[in-house]
Design a protein around this motif. Sequence first.
Motif, PDB file in Angstrom:
ATOM      1  N   ILE A   1       5.989  43.722  -3.435  1.00  0.00           N
ATOM      2  CA  ILE A   1       6.848  42.550  -3.595  1.00  0.00           C
ATOM      3  C   ILE A   1       6.996  42.254  -5.087  1.00  0.00           C
ATOM      4  O   ILE A   1       6.030  42.377  -5.848  1.00  0.00           O
ATOM      5  N   VAL A   2       8.222  41.934  -5.498  1.00  0.00           N
ATOM      6  CA  VAL A   2       8.522  41.713  -6.919  1.00  0.00           C
ATOM      7  C   VAL A   2       7.845  40.433  -7.397  1.00  0.00           C
ATOM      8  O   VAL A   2       8.010  39.369  -6.789  1.00  0.00           O
ATOM      9  N   THR A   3       7.075  40.548  -8.490  1.00  0.00           N
ATOM     10  CA  THR A   3       6.430  39.353  -9.039  1.00  0.00           C
ATOM     11  C   THR A   3       7.059  38.910 -10.364  1.00  0.00           C
ATOM     12  O   THR A   3       6.942  37.747 -10.732  1.00  0.00           O
ATOM     13  N   SER A   4       7.696  39.825 -11.089  1.00  0.00           N
ATOM     14  CA  SER A   4       8.419  39.414 -12.304  1.00  0.00           C
ATOM     15  C   SER A   4       9.277  40.567 -12.820  1.00  0.00           C
ATOM     16  O   SER A   4       9.114  41.719 -12.403  1.00  0.00           O
ATOM     17  N   ILE A   5      10.182  40.200 -13.717  1.00  0.00           N
ATOM     18  CA  ILE A   5      10.966  41.209 -14.455  1.00  0.00           C
ATOM     19  C   ILE A   5      10.602  41.025 -15.923  1.00  0.00           C
ATOM     20  O   ILE A   5      10.716  39.921 -16.465  1.00  0.00           O
ATOM     21  N   THR A   6      10.129  42.107 -16.557  1.00  0.00           N
ATOM     22  CA  THR A   6       9.648  41.972 -17.941  1.00  0.00           C
ATOM     23  C   THR A   6      10.813  41.959 -18.935  1.00  0.00           C
ATOM     24  O   THR A   6      11.946  42.313 -18.574  1.00  0.00           O
ATOM     25  N   ASP A   7      10.534  41.599 -20.165  1.00  0.00           N
ATOM     26  CA  ASP A   7      11.566  41.548 -21.202  1.00  0.00           C
ATOM     27  C   ASP A   7      12.226  42.914 -21.404  1.00  0.00           C
ATOM     28  O   ASP A   7      13.394  43.006 -21.761  1.00  0.00           O
ATOM     29  N   ASP A   8      11.449  43.995 -21.186  1.00  0.00           N
ATOM     30  CA  ASP A   8      11.989  45.351 -21.345  1.00  0.00           C
ATOM     31  C   ASP A   8      12.718  45.845 -20.099  1.00  0.00           C
ATOM     32  O   ASP A   8      13.143  47.002 -20.045  1.00  0.00           O
ATOM     33  N   GLY A   9      12.808  45.007 -19.072  1.00  0.00           N
ATOM     34  CA  GLY A   9      13.566  45.376 -17.881  1.00  0.00           C
ATOM     35  C   GLY A   9      12.767  46.124 -16.823  1.00  0.00           C
ATOM     36  O   GLY A   9      13.340  46.709 -15.908  1.00  0.00           O
ATOM     37  N   PHE A  10      11.463  46.110 -16.930  1.00  0.00           N
ATOM     38  CA  PHE A  10      10.635  46.740 -15.902  1.00  0.00           C
ATOM     39  C   PHE A  10      10.204  45.678 -14.887  1.00  0.00           C
ATOM     40  O   PHE A  10      10.198  44.480 -15.179  1.00  0.00           O
ATOM     41  N   VAL A  11       9.849  46.148 -13.683  1.00  0.00           N
ATOM     42  CA  VAL A  11       9.527  45.232 -12.594  1.00  0.00           C
ATOM     43  C   VAL A  11       8.022  45.254 -12.342  1.00  0.00           C
ATOM     44  O   VAL A  11       7.432  46.337 -12.214  1.00  0.00           O
ATOM     45  N   THR A  12       7.406  44.097 -12.278  1.00  0.00           N
ATOM     46  CA  THR A  12       5.995  44.025 -11.880  1.00  0.00           C
ATOM     47  C   THR A  12       5.944  43.649 -10.408  1.00  0.00           C
ATOM     48  O   THR A  12       6.861  43.004  -9.885  1.00  0.00           O
ATOM     49  N   VAL A  13       4.877  44.058  -9.748  1.00  0.00           N
ATOM     50  CA  VAL A  13       4.810  43.893  -8.291  1.00  0.00           C
ATOM     51  C   VAL A  13       3.417  43.477  -7.821  1.00  0.00           C
ATOM     52  O   VAL A  13       2.426  43.637  -8.526  1.00  0.00           O
ATOM     53  N   GLY A  14       3.388  42.942  -6.630  1.00  0.00           N
ATOM     54  CA  GLY A  14       2.137  42.722  -5.910  1.00  0.00           C
ATOM     55  C   GLY A  14       2.161  43.588  -4.668  1.00  0.00           C
ATOM     56  O   GLY A  14       3.227  44.060  -4.252  1.00  0.00           O
ATOM     57  N   ASN A  15       1.002  43.835  -4.076  1.00  0.00           N
ATOM     58  CA  ASN A  15       1.015  44.686  -2.881  1.00  0.00           C
ATOM     59  C   ASN A  15       1.084  43.866  -1.600  1.00  0.00           C
ATOM     60  O   ASN A  15       0.556  42.769  -1.522  1.00  0.00           O
ATOM     61  N   ILE A  16       1.788  44.418  -0.639  1.00  0.00           N
ATOM     62  CA  ILE A  16       1.861  43.844   0.705  1.00  0.00           C
ATOM     63  C   ILE A  16       1.094  44.811   1.592  1.00  0.00           C
ATOM     64  O   ILE A  16       1.557  45.918   1.870  1.00  0.00           O
ATOM     65  N   GLY A  17      -0.075  44.418   1.999  1.00  0.00           N
ATOM     66  CA  GLY A  17      -0.927  45.304   2.793  1.00  0.00           C
ATOM     67  C   GLY A  17      -1.755  46.203   1.893  1.00  0.00           C
ATOM     68  O   GLY A  17      -1.603  46.197   0.660  1.00  0.00           O
ATOM     69  N   GLY A  18      -2.618  46.984   2.500  1.00  0.00           N
ATOM     70  CA  GLY A  18      -3.551  47.828   1.745  1.00  0.00           C
ATOM     71  C   GLY A  18      -2.880  49.101   1.280  1.00  0.00           C
ATOM     72  O   GLY A  18      -2.479  49.943   2.075  1.00  0.00           O
ATOM     73  N   LEU A  19      -2.741  49.244  -0.033  1.00  0.00           N
ATOM     74  CA  LEU A  19      -2.059  50.421  -0.579  1.00  0.00           C
ATOM     75  C   LEU A  19      -3.005  51.242  -1.440  1.00  0.00           C
ATOM     76  O   LEU A  19      -3.941  50.707  -2.033  1.00  0.00           O
ATOM     77  N   ASP A  20      -2.703  52.516  -1.520  1.00  0.00           N
ATOM     78  CA  ASP A  20      -3.485  53.446  -2.321  1.00  0.00           C
ATOM     79  C   ASP A  20      -2.794  53.589  -3.675  1.00  0.00           C
ATOM     80  O   ASP A  20      -1.780  54.278  -3.793  1.00  0.00           O
ATOM     81  N   ARG A  21      -3.320  52.948  -4.698  1.00  0.00           N
ATOM     82  CA  ARG A  21      -2.677  52.974  -6.015  1.00  0.00           C
ATOM     83  C   ARG A  21      -2.780  54.345  -6.672  1.00  0.00           C
ATOM     84  O   ARG A  21      -2.074  54.635  -7.632  1.00  0.00           O
ATOM     85  N   ARG A  22      -3.658  55.216  -6.146  1.00  0.00           N
ATOM     86  CA  ARG A  22      -3.781  56.564  -6.725  1.00  0.00           C
ATOM     87  C   ARG A  22      -2.498  57.361  -6.575  1.00  0.00           C
ATOM     88  O   ARG A  22      -2.243  58.289  -7.336  1.00  0.00           O
ATOM     89  N   ILE A  23      -1.716  57.030  -5.559  1.00  0.00           N
ATOM     90  CA  ILE A  23      -0.509  57.838  -5.301  1.00  0.00           C
ATOM     91  C   ILE A  23       0.736  57.208  -5.923  1.00  0.00           C
ATOM     92  O   ILE A  23       1.831  57.711  -5.753  1.00  0.00           O
TER      93      ILE A  23
END
Lengths: 341, 339
Positions: free
Chosen positions: B74-96
Amino acid sequence: MLNYLKELCAINGTSGDETAVRNYLQEKIQNFPHILEMRTDALGNLLVHKKGKHFPKHTVLIGAHMDEVGLIVTGFRPDGRIVLDTVGGIDPDVVIGRAVQVPNVGIGVVGSVPVHNLSPKQRDEKPTKKDLVLDIGARSKEDAQKLVHYGDSVYYYSEWTELGGNKVASKAIDDRFGCACMLKMLEGEIPFDTWFAFFVQEEIGLRGSKPASFAVNPDFAIILETTTAADLDGVKGDGAVCRLGGGAVVSFMDRATIYDKELFRMAFEEAEKLNIPCQTKTRIAGGNDAGSVHVSRDGVRTMAISIPCRYLHSPFTVAQISDMEQSYLLAEKMLFKIHEL
Amino acid sequence: MTDVTLKKMLYTLCVVKGISGDETKASEMALSFLKNYCSNAHISHGNVMGTMGNSNENAPHVLLDAHIDQVGLIVTSITDDGFVTVGNIGGLDRRIFPDQHVKLHGTKTIDGIISTLPPHLSNGEEQVQRIEQVRIDTGYSADELKKILHIGDSVTFCGVYAEMMGGKITAPALDDRCGVASILYALDLLQDEEIPCKVTALFSTQEEVGERGARIGCFSANPDIALAVDVSFAGDGSDGTGIMGKGAMIGFSPSLSRKISRDLVKCADENNIPYQYEVMNGTTGTNADQFSTCREGVRACTVSIPLDYMHTPVEVIDIEDVKNTGLLLANYLRGCREC
């Protein structure tokens, strides 16, 4: 050029297994005008000599590599899973948890241990090559070996994807961009007779370009390539190395080559005359076929023109179309200007 | 239902997006299938519900549940450089995460690639990025992006639906769309029959964030018996995992009704339906945990489909397990005369 690139990126060809790429190129080139010679050497390099409007003052080679990074089958497990290794510099974390293309099979997946079954520590540990295990659905080794063999190549699965800001994402832009650029030059008129070399095996150590440059024996060489851009979120200044949208990247030095000073300066002068942006790398990093070409025989005056790319060697490398067009224009101009030296 | 029809339905269910809290498209797709068997099928608070079978007040009432939501970002912010930060919905494997292709569902759906650091910037760091470090690259500048994407918008991972060797299928969101498909398969088998019990089919929301849709759905349905049809870990069967292709995993656990577990085993034995055991030592991590304590208590059990690579974009199941799960459910309902 973009259409050539799109078609070339969809073709699979890792180092040592470039036949499909070469076939595509040969099929196109054989219909182009003024081709004096087209031949494939012992390693699989495709060498094309094209006639220009004028007799050349120098022998000039333009080169790009056909191979892409990929995976190779090294073993089979009793449960039918297939063990892979990398061909070229691949970080295992861009392979696990996604689909891959398996020739003769179609789609396979490189899975991972479910996150639920990892310890908190394991969840923060990067995957390693040991995690590169392919699942094609086979339930036994015998089952798997009906379709897959030792040494088979396995490829990223990625569709050509258009992003915002004039950017695209795909596998194999490194270095099908160079191949596409050369196809565009080959299809039209060129000022002087020129050799076009499509190299094999760049990704495993700049290998195909050695016999190819020996054979052509050029005075000058232009390598068309891709190079790492790290213009990512929050990256300021020199850490970005080069930026998408900043135009062609002309390096003065990387880990394999110190480039010809005169050609380096000339590229920036010509870019300015063409009114197109041009940039250099702000870190000494990477390397390409220039590394083997410039020390071929008794030495070759060499330059590299690259497009800046984010996430090189990944299923989705991101590049900007304007950089491609400007790099082409600069290469075309340099091809002409070299003959004034 | 033929294999072709089943696979087509599963494909249709897997390609629609529905991360927890944003299930509408997936729910509407599931509803369109459920309407074939339950004339009163509808969506209530996001849950898809419909009933069929014996309408006699004294008939036992069985709830068949599969969750409709999937994991995502889920989108949590849009950075000044135009990249998107996110939070996870459910248990995700960040390694992939590195270089995964995602879709960002704003005012229009756009493509994004999860940003990765080249070696000179990662400083040889061997740690996986924390969720707050993850950035999505859409190619757009911040100003362009803010016209399309907003905080709270959903992000889904792109996977590919493909048939593999030996009847296996890979697709995103097989957890738990294959459970939805198995329930629909069961209802299809029963559609022209008179069965002794009343059946409520529930395709519930928000399982991945804490079984929330199931809680309200079960209260609303008020069943005697509730079966959570979900996925579980595939393996060699020696460590609580299920062997792919060997049928549904029937749950046994202190939190489940031992009677229902045994009835399911008996039903499978009597009808020659392949099955396997899934023994757990407490709660089950499925919607059954909500069902058992709903209202005055409900007899709950799990029926699980073995699945490989859970919560990745390349989950894998065996289509035979979906069919055999549906077959087990249908036969259980045929024999469910009392509770």
